[in-house]
Design a protein around this motif. Structure first.
Motif, PDB file in Angstrom:
ATOM      1  N   GLN A  98       0.853  -1.184   0.000  1.00  0.00           N
ATOM      2  CA  GLN A  98       0.000   0.000   0.000  1.00  0.00           C
ATOM      3  C   GLN A  98       0.892   1.238   0.000  1.00  0.00           C
ATOM      4  O   GLN A  98       1.914   1.269   0.690  1.00  0.00           O
ATOM      5  CB  GLN A  98      -0.921   0.039   1.227  1.00  0.00           C
ATOM      6  N   LEU A  99       0.490   2.237  -0.771  1.00  0.00           N
ATOM      7  CA  LEU A  99       1.243   3.487  -0.859  1.00  0.00           C
ATOM      8  C   LEU A  99       0.372   4.620  -0.338  1.00  0.00           C
ATOM      9  O   LEU A  99      -0.775   4.780  -0.773  1.00  0.00           O
ATOM     10  CB  LEU A  99       1.649   3.765  -2.300  1.00  0.00           C
ATOM     11  N   VAL A 100       0.924   5.400   0.564  1.00  0.00           N
ATOM     12  CA  VAL A 100       0.214   6.542   1.121  1.00  0.00           C
ATOM     13  C   VAL A 100       1.011   7.796   0.837  1.00  0.00           C
ATOM     14  O   VAL A 100       2.173   7.915   1.240  1.00  0.00           O
ATOM     15  CB  VAL A 100      -0.003   6.383   2.633  1.00  0.00           C
ATOM     16  N   GLU A 101       0.359   8.735   0.156  1.00  0.00           N
ATOM     17  CA  GLU A 101       1.015   9.974  -0.252  1.00  0.00           C
ATOM     18  C   GLU A 101       0.608  11.111   0.674  1.00  0.00           C
ATOM     19  O   GLU A 101      -0.477  11.105   1.252  1.00  0.00           O
ATOM     20  CB  GLU A 101       0.605  10.325  -1.676  1.00  0.00           C
ATOM     21  N   CYS A 155       5.793   9.672  -0.110  1.00  0.00           N
ATOM     22  CA  CYS A 155       5.030   8.465  -0.413  1.00  0.00           C
ATOM     23  C   CYS A 155       5.660   7.304   0.345  1.00  0.00           C
ATOM     24  O   CYS A 155       6.810   6.955   0.086  1.00  0.00           O
ATOM     25  CB  CYS A 155       5.040   8.199  -1.905  1.00  0.00           C
ATOM     26  N   THR A 195      10.256   4.870   1.702  1.00  0.00           N
ATOM     27  CA  THR A 195       9.602   6.133   1.378  1.00  0.00           C
ATOM     28  C   THR A 195      10.358   6.849   0.268  1.00  0.00           C
ATOM     29  O   THR A 195      11.591   6.870   0.273  1.00  0.00           O
ATOM     30  CB  THR A 195       9.521   7.034   2.618  1.00  0.00           C
ATOM     31  N   TYR A 250       0.733  11.159  -8.652  1.00  0.00           N
ATOM     32  CA  TYR A 250       0.572   9.779  -8.216  1.00  0.00           C
ATOM     33  C   TYR A 250       1.944   9.147  -7.964  1.00  0.00           C
ATOM     34  O   TYR A 250       2.819   9.185  -8.823  1.00  0.00           O
ATOM     35  CB  TYR A 250      -0.153   8.959  -9.275  1.00  0.00           C
ATOM     36  N   CYS A 251       2.069   8.565  -6.815  1.00  0.00           N
ATOM     37  CA  CYS A 251       3.256   7.808  -6.478  1.00  0.00           C
ATOM     38  C   CYS A 251       3.090   6.377  -6.988  1.00  0.00           C
ATOM     39  O   CYS A 251       1.966   5.853  -7.015  1.00  0.00           O
ATOM     40  CB  CYS A 251       3.424   7.817  -4.963  1.00  0.00           C
ATOM     41  N   TYR A 252       4.206   5.747  -7.371  1.00  0.00           N
ATOM     42  CA  TYR A 252       4.153   4.337  -7.709  1.00  0.00           C
ATOM     43  C   TYR A 252       5.389   3.632  -7.160  1.00  0.00           C
ATOM     44  O   TYR A 252       6.421   4.271  -6.914  1.00  0.00           O
ATOM     45  CB  TYR A 252       4.037   4.120  -9.221  1.00  0.00           C
ATOM     46  N   TRP A 287       0.101   1.664  -7.010  1.00  0.00           N
ATOM     47  CA  TRP A 287      -0.111   3.102  -7.117  1.00  0.00           C
ATOM     48  C   TRP A 287      -0.676   3.686  -5.837  1.00  0.00           C
ATOM     49  O   TRP A 287      -1.451   3.031  -5.131  1.00  0.00           O
ATOM     50  CB  TRP A 287      -1.095   3.404  -8.252  1.00  0.00           C
ATOM     51  N   GLY A 288      -0.316   4.933  -5.571  1.00  0.00           N
ATOM     52  CA  GLY A 288      -0.930   5.676  -4.494  1.00  0.00           C
ATOM     53  C   GLY A 288      -2.252   6.267  -4.950  1.00  0.00           C
ATOM     54  O   GLY A 288      -2.643   6.155  -6.115  1.00  0.00           O
ATOM     55  N   GLN A 289      -2.944   6.921  -4.018  1.00  0.00           N
ATOM     56  CA  GLN A 289      -4.276   7.440  -4.303  1.00  0.00           C
ATOM     57  C   GLN A 289      -4.241   8.773  -5.031  1.00  0.00           C
ATOM     58  O   GLN A 289      -5.260   9.225  -5.562  1.00  0.00           O
ATOM     59  CB  GLN A 289      -5.064   7.599  -2.989  1.00  0.00           C
TER      60      GLN A 289
END
Length: 121
Positions: free
Chosen positions: A3-6, A22, A77, A94-96, A111-113
């Motif tokens: 899971q990616l959190v930005e 991220c 991160t 978007y982070c990936y 991918w992040g949200q």
């Protein structure tokens, strides 16, 4: 799964700075490339910058000299320091991250949200 959190988006005036973060969490064997794409309204999602697992940075020509990507492997991160921001940098960022679940597994992109960056006076 990963899971990616930005975090770190927002409104900034032209010429200003922002830093995006991220963080990757979850179960994985290894994380490879991490980076950022952006998508402006009515446009395609384009890659902005990425860093390899070893930390080598790569940039799109439109952000070279203004954006700096870095990563902290201990924290899983990736960061994007954005300076000299222009109105045309306005987009959802978007982070990936590419990860795999085992040594012989295939790389999977997560991918992040997305986080909104708006550059406007």
């Amino acid at each position: 799964q990963v899971q990616l959190v930005e975090s770190g988006g927002g409104l900034v005036q032209p010429g200003g700075s922002l830093r995006l973060s991220c963080a990757a969490s979850g179960r994985f064997f290894s994380i490879g490339n991490m980076g950022w794409y952006r998508q402006a309204p009515g446009k395609e999602r384009d890659r902005v910058a990425f860093t390899t697992g070893g930390g080598d940075p790569n940039y799109d020509d439109s952000v070279k000299g203004r954006f700096t990507i870095s990563r902290d492997n201990a924290k899983n991160t990736v960061y994007l320091q954005m300076q000299s921001l222009k109105p045309e940098d306005t987009a959802v960022y978007y982070c990936y991250a590419q990860s795999k679940s085992a040594y012989y597994a295939s790389w999977v992109t997560r991918w992040g949200q997305g986080t909104q960056v708006t550059v406007s006076s």
